[in-house]
Design a protein around this motif. Structure first.
Motif, PDB file in Angstrom:
ATOM      1  N   SER A  58      46.670  35.282  38.082  1.00  0.00           N
ATOM      2  CA  SER A  58      48.042  34.790  38.043  1.00  0.00           C
ATOM      3  C   SER A  58      48.635  34.763  36.640  1.00  0.00           C
ATOM      4  O   SER A  58      49.855  34.738  36.484  1.00  0.00           O
ATOM      5  CB  SER A  58      48.117  33.375  38.639  1.00  0.00           C
ATOM      6  N   ALA A  59      47.794  34.762  35.603  1.00  0.00           N
ATOM      7  CA  ALA A  59      48.333  34.597  34.254  1.00  0.00           C
ATOM      8  C   ALA A  59      47.716  35.535  33.219  1.00  0.00           C
ATOM      9  O   ALA A  59      48.146  35.531  32.077  1.00  0.00           O
ATOM     10  CB  ALA A  59      48.150  33.143  33.799  1.00  0.00           C
ATOM     11  N   GLN A  60      46.749  36.347  33.602  1.00  0.00           N
ATOM     12  CA  GLN A  60      46.079  37.222  32.647  1.00  0.00           C
ATOM     13  C   GLN A  60      46.297  38.672  33.073  1.00  0.00           C
ATOM     14  O   GLN A  60      45.513  39.260  33.816  1.00  0.00           O
ATOM     15  CB  GLN A  60      44.597  36.847  32.562  1.00  0.00           C
ATOM     16  N   PHE A  61      47.411  39.236  32.587  1.00  0.00           N
ATOM     17  CA  PHE A  61      47.937  40.487  33.142  1.00  0.00           C
ATOM     18  C   PHE A  61      47.181  41.740  32.731  1.00  0.00           C
ATOM     19  O   PHE A  61      47.473  42.829  33.215  1.00  0.00           O
ATOM     20  CB  PHE A  61      49.423  40.646  32.793  1.00  0.00           C
ATOM     21  N   PHE A  62      46.189  41.648  31.860  1.00  0.00           N
ATOM     22  CA  PHE A  62      45.398  42.831  31.522  1.00  0.00           C
ATOM     23  C   PHE A  62      44.324  43.127  32.572  1.00  0.00           C
ATOM     24  O   PHE A  62      43.747  44.214  32.572  1.00  0.00           O
ATOM     25  CB  PHE A  62      44.731  42.664  30.159  1.00  0.00           C
ATOM     26  N   LEU A  63      44.056  42.167  33.431  1.00  0.00           N
ATOM     27  CA  LEU A  63      43.037  42.377  34.461  1.00  0.00           C
ATOM     28  C   LEU A  63      43.592  43.245  35.589  1.00  0.00           C
ATOM     29  O   LEU A  63      44.736  43.067  36.016  1.00  0.00           O
ATOM     30  CB  LEU A  63      42.584  41.036  35.037  1.00  0.00           C
ATOM     31  N   PRO A  64      42.817  44.177  36.109  1.00  0.00           N
ATOM     32  CA  PRO A  64      43.264  44.962  37.268  1.00  0.00           C
ATOM     33  C   PRO A  64      43.381  44.063  38.494  1.00  0.00           C
ATOM     34  O   PRO A  64      42.622  43.111  38.650  1.00  0.00           O
ATOM     35  CB  PRO A  64      42.157  46.010  37.435  1.00  0.00           C
ATOM     36  N   ASN A  65      44.336  44.340  39.330  1.00  0.00           N
ATOM     37  CA  ASN A  65      44.551  43.535  40.538  1.00  0.00           C
ATOM     38  C   ASN A  65      43.548  43.959  41.603  1.00  0.00           C
ATOM     39  O   ASN A  65      43.857  44.661  42.558  1.00  0.00           O
ATOM     40  CB  ASN A  65      45.986  43.719  41.033  1.00  0.00           C
ATOM     41  N   ASP A  66      42.323  43.489  41.421  1.00  0.00           N
ATOM     42  CA  ASP A  66      41.216  43.933  42.266  1.00  0.00           C
ATOM     43  C   ASP A  66      40.263  42.762  42.505  1.00  0.00           C
ATOM     44  O   ASP A  66      39.528  42.355  41.603  1.00  0.00           O
ATOM     45  CB  ASP A  66      40.495  45.102  41.583  1.00  0.00           C
ATOM     46  N   ASP A  67      40.279  42.219  43.704  1.00  0.00           N
ATOM     47  CA  ASP A  67      39.439  41.063  44.013  1.00  0.00           C
ATOM     48  C   ASP A  67      37.948  41.351  43.882  1.00  0.00           C
ATOM     49  O   ASP A  67      37.148  40.424  43.726  1.00  0.00           O
ATOM     50  CB  ASP A  67      39.721  40.574  45.442  1.00  0.00           C
ATOM     51  N   SER A  68      37.583  42.619  43.907  1.00  0.00           N
ATOM     52  CA  SER A  68      36.157  42.956  43.865  1.00  0.00           C
ATOM     53  C   SER A  68      35.519  42.640  42.509  1.00  0.00           C
ATOM     54  O   SER A  68      34.294  42.599  42.395  1.00  0.00           O
ATOM     55  CB  SER A  68      35.949  44.434  44.198  1.00  0.00           C
ATOM     56  N   ILE A  69      36.347  42.418  41.469  1.00  0.00           N
ATOM     57  CA  ILE A  69      35.775  42.149  40.148  1.00  0.00           C
ATOM     58  C   ILE A  69      35.541  40.652  39.915  1.00  0.00           C
ATOM     59  O   ILE A  69      35.026  40.267  38.859  1.00  0.00           O
ATOM     60  CB  ILE A  69      36.668  42.705  39.017  1.00  0.00           C
ATOM     61  N   ILE A  70      35.895  39.819  40.895  1.00  0.00           N
ATOM     62  CA  ILE A  70      35.647  38.377  40.762  1.00  0.00           C
ATOM     63  C   ILE A  70      34.149  38.137  40.599  1.00  0.00           C
ATOM     64  O   ILE A  70      33.330  38.683  41.340  1.00  0.00           O
ATOM     65  CB  ILE A  70      36.187  37.609  41.985  1.00  0.00           C
ATOM     66  N   GLY A  71      33.805  37.343  39.594  1.00  0.00           N
ATOM     67  CA  GLY A  71      32.410  37.055  39.303  1.00  0.00           C
ATOM     68  C   GLY A  71      31.806  37.961  38.253  1.00  0.00           C
ATOM     69  O   GLY A  71      30.703  37.687  37.748  1.00  0.00           O
ATOM     70  N   GLN A  72      32.518  39.039  37.890  1.00  0.00           N
ATOM     71  CA  GLN A  72      32.033  39.956  36.855  1.00  0.00           C
ATOM     72  C   GLN A  72      32.578  39.544  35.494  1.00  0.00           C
ATOM     73  O   GLN A  72      33.565  38.815  35.398  1.00  0.00           O
ATOM     74  CB  GLN A  72      32.452  41.392  37.186  1.00  0.00           C
ATOM     75  N   LEU A  73      31.945  40.006  34.415  1.00  0.00           N
ATOM     76  CA  LEU A  73      32.426  39.708  33.074  1.00  0.00           C
ATOM     77  C   LEU A  73      33.873  40.162  32.920  1.00  0.00           C
ATOM     78  O   LEU A  73      34.250  41.264  33.338  1.00  0.00           O
ATOM     79  CB  LEU A  73      31.539  40.390  32.042  1.00  0.00           C
ATOM     80  N   LYS A  74      34.673  39.315  32.309  1.00  0.00           N
ATOM     81  CA  LYS A  74      36.116  39.537  32.262  1.00  0.00           C
ATOM     82  C   LYS A  74      36.547  40.632  31.283  1.00  0.00           C
ATOM     83  O   LYS A  74      37.297  41.551  31.639  1.00  0.00           O
ATOM     84  CB  LYS A  74      36.818  38.229  31.906  1.00  0.00           C
TER      85      LYS A  74
END
Length: 341
Positions: free
Chosen positions: A72-88
Motif C-alpha cells: 500500500s505504501a512501498q511502490f517499488f515492490l511488484p504487485n505480486d502476492d507471491s513474494i510475501i514472506g521473501q526478502l524485500k
C-alpha cells in the motif's frame, strides 16, 4: 564597500568564486555515498528522491521480508502476492535502478545491529527509517565515532518525525543586507553560529557562513531545552505529537492498536521529562496514535520523505543550514515545526 569602488579584476574574481561554489555543490552531491536503512514507506520516498537527485552511490540495508501491508505504501515492490514472506530489497532494486542508471545502487540484506563499524565507515551519510530505539542509539554510536552525519525518520499514520545528528555542519548562503550588518562570532542559537561574513559586490548581498553543531540522539530524547526557547503560550500550543512520538520509542512495533492507557502513561512521563505541559496531551491525539501507531500512509510518507531528501541535498550542497535537530510532522494541524532539543 559598493560595487563602483571595485576594479574589474576584483568583480571578475567574485564572479569566478560564485561559479566555483556552484560546481563544488554539484561535485559534493555527485560524489556522495549514502546508506539508507530500511525500505519503508518513508525510505522508499527518500531513495526515489536521492536517486533522481543523482547521488554517486546508494546502498539499501534491509533484512525485512515482504508483508501484505507493504504494497500500500512501498511502490517499488511488484504487485505480486507471491513474494510475501521473501526478502524485500531484492524485489525492489530493479525498479529503483530504472530511475537513474548512473547511480551506483546496491542492496544489503544484513541485520542492522550485526553490522560492524567498518561497514558504516564506507559511507558519507546514513539515513535510517523505522528503526527501534535500541537500533537508533546503536547506529548513532557508530556514526558519531566515525564522524558521519545521521538522519533518523519514521511515521505514525498521520504523524512523523525526523531526528538529526549531523555532528557539525558548515553552510554558506547569500543573504540580503539588513539594517544591522551581520558579524562573525554571533550565536543565532545555542547550536548555530555565524562564523564569517563577506560582502558580495556583484549581488550587493552578504555571503554568510554558519556552523551548526549537533547533539547525540540519546541526549535529544531527554532534552529539557524547549522551555528555554519557547514562551508559555507557545509551550501550551505544542502539538501532542512530540511527546507521544517520543513515547512510542518505548513500545514494540506492531500493527495492532496500542493500549491507550499505556500510551497515556508513557506520553505523560515523556512530557514531564521534556518539561512540556502535560495538558498538551489530549484524548483526541491519544486515540489517533493508538489506532495509527505504526501505520504507513502514502501521502504522509511523500511529505516526510520528500522533506528529508530535500534536507539531505541541502546538507550536501552546504548552502543552507540543515534540520537541527527535531522535525515533527502533524498531519492534523498541517504543520511541520523544527525544534532544537
Amino acid at each position: 564597500m559598493s560595487q563602483e569602488h571595485l576594479s574589474a579584476d576584483e568583480i571578475a574574481l567574485y564572479d569566478r568564486q560564485i561559479r566555483l561554489w556552484g560546481m563544488a555543490t554539484q561535485l559534493r552531491i555527485r560524489s556522495a555515498k549514502v546508506l539508507v536503512v530500511n525500505l519503508s514507506a518513508v525510505g522508499t520516498e527518500v531513495v526515489k528522491n536521492l536517486v533522481l537527485g543523482g547521488v554517486n552511490s546508494l546502498e539499501i540495508l534491509d533484512s525485512s521480508t515482504v508483508k501484505e501491508e507493504d504494497f500500500s505504501a512501498q511502490f517499488f515492490l511488484p504487485n505480486d502476492d507471491s513474494i510475501i514472506g521473501q526478502l524485500k530489497v531484492p524485489h525492489a532494486i530493479t525498479q529503483i535502478r530504472e530511475l537513474n542508471n548512473r547511480v551506483k545502487l546496491t542492496a544489503n540484506t544484513g541485520v542492522l545491529l550485526e553490522m560492524p563499524r567498518e561497514y558504516f565507515a564506507q559511507f558519507d551519510l546514513v539515513i535510517a527509517t523505522e528503526i527501534s530505539k535500541q537500533e537508533m542509539l546503536a547506529i548513532n554510536k557508530e556514526t558519531r565515532a566515525l564522524n558521519i552525519p545521521l538522519y533518523v525518520a519514521g511515521m505514525h499514520g498521520m504523524f512523523g518525525y525526523i531526528l538529526t545528528d549531523l555532528v557539525r555542519h558548515e553552510s554558506q548562503s547569500e543573504k540580503d543586507i539588513g539594517n544591522q550588518p551581520r558579524v562573525a562570532g554571533t550565536k543565532i542559537n545555542r547550536k548555530k553560529t555565524i562564523t564569517n561574513v563577506e560582502y558580495n559586490p556583484t549581488t550587493n548581498k552578504e555571503n554568510v557562513t554558519i556552523v551548526d553543531d549537533f547533539v547525540i540522539l540519546q541526549d535529544l530524547l531527554v532534552s529539557e531545552e524547549l522551555p528555554k526557547q519557547l514562551n508559555k503560550r507557545q509551550m501550551k500550543r505544542l502539538s501532542a505529537a512530540l511527546p507521544i512520538i517520543f513515547s512510542l520509542f518505548e513500545v514494540q512495533r506492531t500493527l495492532e492498536d496500542i493500549d491507550i492507557e499505556l500510551l497515556r502513561k508513557l506520553s505523560l512521563e515523556t512530557a514531564e521529562k521534556l518539561k512540556i505541559p502535560t495538558s498538551v496531551i489530549t484524548q483526541e491525539y491519544l486515540e489517533l496514535f493508538s489506532r495509527q501507531a505504526f501505520a504507513e500512509f502514502s501521502p504522509v510518507a511523500a511529505v516526510l520523505g520528500g522533506s528529508l531528501a530535500q534536507d539531505v541535498i541541502q546538507f550536501l550542497s552546504k548552502k543552507e543550514s540543515p534540520i537541527n535537530n527535531c522535525l515533527i510532522l502533524d498531519g492534523i494541524r498541517s504543520e511541520m515545526p523544527i525544534y532544537l532539543l
